[in-house]
Design an enzyme around this catalytic site. Structure first.
Site, PDB file in Angstrom:
ATOM      1  N   HIS A  52      -3.858  39.764  19.146  1.00 37.99           N
ATOM      2  CA  HIS A  52      -3.253  38.433  19.078  1.00 37.99           C
ATOM      3  C   HIS A  52      -2.627  38.113  20.428  1.00 37.99           C
ATOM      4  O   HIS A  52      -2.480  38.998  21.279  1.00 37.99           O
ATOM      5  CB  HIS A  52      -2.198  38.354  17.973  1.00 37.99           C
TER       6      HIS A  52
HETATM    7  P1  TYD Z   1       1.957  42.275  13.989  1.00 37.06           P
HETATM    8  O1  TYD Z   1       2.716  41.552  15.019  1.00 37.06           O
HETATM    9  O2  TYD Z   1       0.639  41.698  13.559  1.00 37.06           O
HETATM   10  O3  TYD Z   1       1.745  43.786  14.411  1.00 37.06           O
HETATM   11  P2  TYD Z   1       0.743  44.381  15.520  1.00 37.06           P
HETATM   12  O4  TYD Z   1       0.439  43.310  16.479  1.00 37.06           O
HETATM   13  O5  TYD Z   1       1.506  45.504  16.119  1.00 37.06           O
HETATM   14  O6  TYD Z   1      -0.459  44.909  14.825  1.00 37.06           O
HETATM   15  O7  TYD Z   1       2.902  42.453  12.716  1.00 37.06           O
HETATM   16  C1  TYD Z   1       2.529  43.231  11.602  1.00 37.06           C
HETATM   17  C2  TYD Z   1       3.323  42.747  10.405  1.00 37.06           C
HETATM   18  O8  TYD Z   1       4.722  42.943  10.620  1.00 37.06           O
HETATM   19  C3  TYD Z   1       3.116  41.272  10.112  1.00 37.06           C
HETATM   20  O9  TYD Z   1       3.013  41.131   8.714  1.00 37.06           O
HETATM   21  C4  TYD Z   1       4.375  40.616  10.576  1.00 37.06           C
HETATM   22  C5  TYD Z   1       5.427  41.716  10.494  1.00 37.06           C
HETATM   23  N1  TYD Z   1       6.436  41.614  11.572  1.00 37.06           N
HETATM   24  C6  TYD Z   1       7.731  41.277  11.260  1.00 37.06           C
HETATM   25  O10 TYD Z   1       8.090  41.054  10.094  1.00 37.06           O
HETATM   26  N2  TYD Z   1       8.652  41.185  12.276  1.00 37.06           N
HETATM   27  C7  TYD Z   1       8.313  41.422  13.563  1.00 37.06           C
HETATM   28  O11 TYD Z   1       9.187  41.323  14.476  1.00 37.06           O
HETATM   29  C8  TYD Z   1       6.950  41.764  13.882  1.00 37.06           C
HETATM   30  C9  TYD Z   1       6.522  42.037  15.295  1.00 37.06           C
HETATM   31  C10 TYD Z   1       6.054  41.845  12.844  1.00 37.06           C
END
Ligand code: TYD
Length: 143
Positions: A52
């Site tokens: 992303h």
């Molecule tokens: P995501 O940002 O997609 O993780 P990565 O990029 O590391 O794979 O986030 C994964 C999940 O965690 C998503 O459901 C959103 C949640 N999340 C939060 O609740 N708070 C946060 O600060 C972050 C970064 C993610």
């Protein structure tokens, strides 16, 4: 150009015979005010994270434990960084697409972010991301 703003930041290290310590301050070692800290851990072998970009959030990624690889892209341009030291951060500005993989066993990816979590601020669709990169890039002006 956002990708050329990505850079490794050497973090201060207080060395003692009892072990090392690194302290960070928003607006100093970290080039933004830190609004949120989160960390990735218990990452299973072989998975990748990220995939992303952010519309507005700036981040610094740190391998607090172990290591992993970060692939950054903007349009057709790519840059790859392997993080494996707790005294090095990788600054990633908004709009840059990120993918993290090759996590070593037990690794911890510490992330410092300039804003609170807001799902609406993510770009998770690669097609949308690519169309954003074709618009002229206008850097945000300091307040
Ligand atoms: P995501 O940002 O997609 O993780 P990565 O990029 O590391 O794979 O986030 C994964 C999940 O965690 C998503 O459901 C959103 C949640 N999340 C939060 O609740 N708070 C946060 O600060 C972050 C970064 C993610």
């Amino acid at each position: 150009m956002p990708l050329s703003d990505c850079r490794l930041i050497s973090l201060p290290k207080v060395q003692r015979p009892q072990g090392n310590l690194t302290a960070l301050h928003g607006g100093a070692e970290i080039p933004f005010r830190i609004e949120r800290v989160y960390w990735l851990y218990d990452v299973p072998a072989g998975v990748y994270r990220g995939a992303h970009s952010h519309r507005t959030v700036e981040t610094v990624l740190i391998a607090a434990m172990g290591g992993f690889t970060v692939t950054l892209s903007y349009g057709e341009d790519r840059a790859r960084f392997t993080l494996r030291r707790p005294d090095v951060g990788l600054y990633v500005p908004p709009l840059v697409w990120r993918e993290l993989d090759d996590f070593t066993s037990g690794s911890v990816c510490l992330v410092l972010a300039s804003e609170r979590y807001d799902e609406a601020e993510y770009i998770r669709d690669f097609g949308e991301f690519m169309s954003q990169t074709r618009k002229p890039f206008v850097p945000s002006q300091p307040a």
